[in-house]
Scaffold this active site. Structure first.
Site, short mmCIF file in Angstrom:
data_model
loop_
_atom_site.label_atom_id
_atom_site.label_comp_id
_atom_site.label_asym_id
_atom_site.label_seq_id
_atom_site.Cartn_x
_atom_site.Cartn_y
_atom_site.Cartn_z
CB SER A 168 61.20 41.32 58.83
OG SER A 168 61.75 42.87 58.35
CE LYS A 216 61.07 44.92 55.94
NZ LYS A 216 62.12 44.36 56.90
CE LYS A 224 61.66 36.53 57.59
NZ LYS A 224 61.74 38.02 57.86
#
Length: 294
Positions: A95, A170, A238
């Site tokens: 990701s 995502k 993140k």
């Protein structure tokens, strides 16, 4: 069956690699400490560098923590690109940043490979049960080539669009997940502070409009206080950073996302970077001076 280079044997990668081995694929990886005994028993081989893996493999799969990690695997010293053969399919299931993904795809394509971004959702359970949701950014040809491999690891595989589109999807997924986890934590905390049995509250909510997989899985984690990671807070941080950076470039306000990020940061400040993201509850409990179930 294919010869696949699989780079990234963490919480998600280990079971995903296992499914590929069980399906009859030959797997290669890069030496990083002791190889998981189960994978070794199934025939996974170790080589010294990503370049060495790429020199033998027909397909490369990477699933590593962050954008710089993918860049290092692909383009660093001894990276995939140094051993890449024409026509090699490179599938990144990490990701990472959508814009960087587009640049990575361009470089791999120019080197003769076919690039696919295919980040996943479903957590450790989804990886173990080969039930991941996989969001794909690729050319039509790249998607067609990647799909049979992805179907071994996932249940819902969707071609979102061109390079970077999988990563964009995502990021959207991680916004929804973070805000829903926060909502579940707030609802259970409210019920507990008001004196209700939170286990029975969760059971009731699962039968109504508030029902969700997050209420089911993460609500149970919160009640049982099992915060060992299926997905670590630092990784969700993140992902939300990617969302907030993207929002700035799009001149878009995401106030709920920013608030969830601050709660994750509060967890991190108390040593919780490695907690499961359901641990967001702990930040809310501190604000309320109340622990659910107490």
């Amino acid at each position: 069956m294919s010869k696949i280079g699989f780079i990234g044997l963490g919480i998600m990668g280990r079971p995903m690699a296992g499914h590929l081995l069980d399906a009859g694929h030959e797997l290669l990886t890069v030496k990083r400490g002791a190889l998981d005994a189960g994978l070794a028993e199934k025939g996974m081989r170790e080589l010294d560098t990503p370049a060495a893996v790429a020199a033998e493999a027909e397909v490369i799969i990477s699933i590593v923590p962050d954008t710089p990690d993918v860049e290092l695997v692909l383009f660093g010293e001894g990276g995939v690109i140094e051993g890449l053969k024409p026509g090699t399919l490179v599938i990144d299931m990490s990701s990472i940043a959508p814009i960087a993904t587009q640049e990575f795809a361009k470089r791999i394509t120019e080197a003769g490979g076919e690039y696919v971004d295919a980040p996943v959702s479903g957590g450790e359970g989804g990886a173990i049960n080969a039930a991941l949701t996989i969001m794909v950014g690729a050319t039509e040809e790249g998607f067609a080539r990647a799909k049979p491999v992805l179907e071994v690891m996932g249940k819902t595989i969707t071609h979102i669009g061109g390079h970077g589109a999988g990563q964009t999807c995502k990021v959207a997924n991680q916004i929804v997940v973070a805000l829903t986890i926060e909502a579940v934590a707030e609802g259970l905390l409210f019920a507990s502070k008001a004196g209700a049995d939170v286990a029975k509250v969760r059971e009731s909510l699962l039968g109504g409009l508030a029902q969700s997989k997050i209420l089911d899985v993460h609500g149970e984690r919160m009640i049982k206080r099992t915060f060992d990671p299926g997905f670590k807070i630092k990784l969700h941080q993140k992902d939300l950073n990617l969302a907030l950076e993207g929002a700035r470039s799009l001149k878009l306000s995401l106030p709920g996302t920013a608030n969830a990020q601050q709660l994750f940061q509060a967890c991190a400040a108390h040593g919780g970077e490695e907690w499961d993201h359901a641990g967001i509850l702990r930040a809310l409990e501190q604000l309320a001076d109340h622990q659910i179930g107490s």
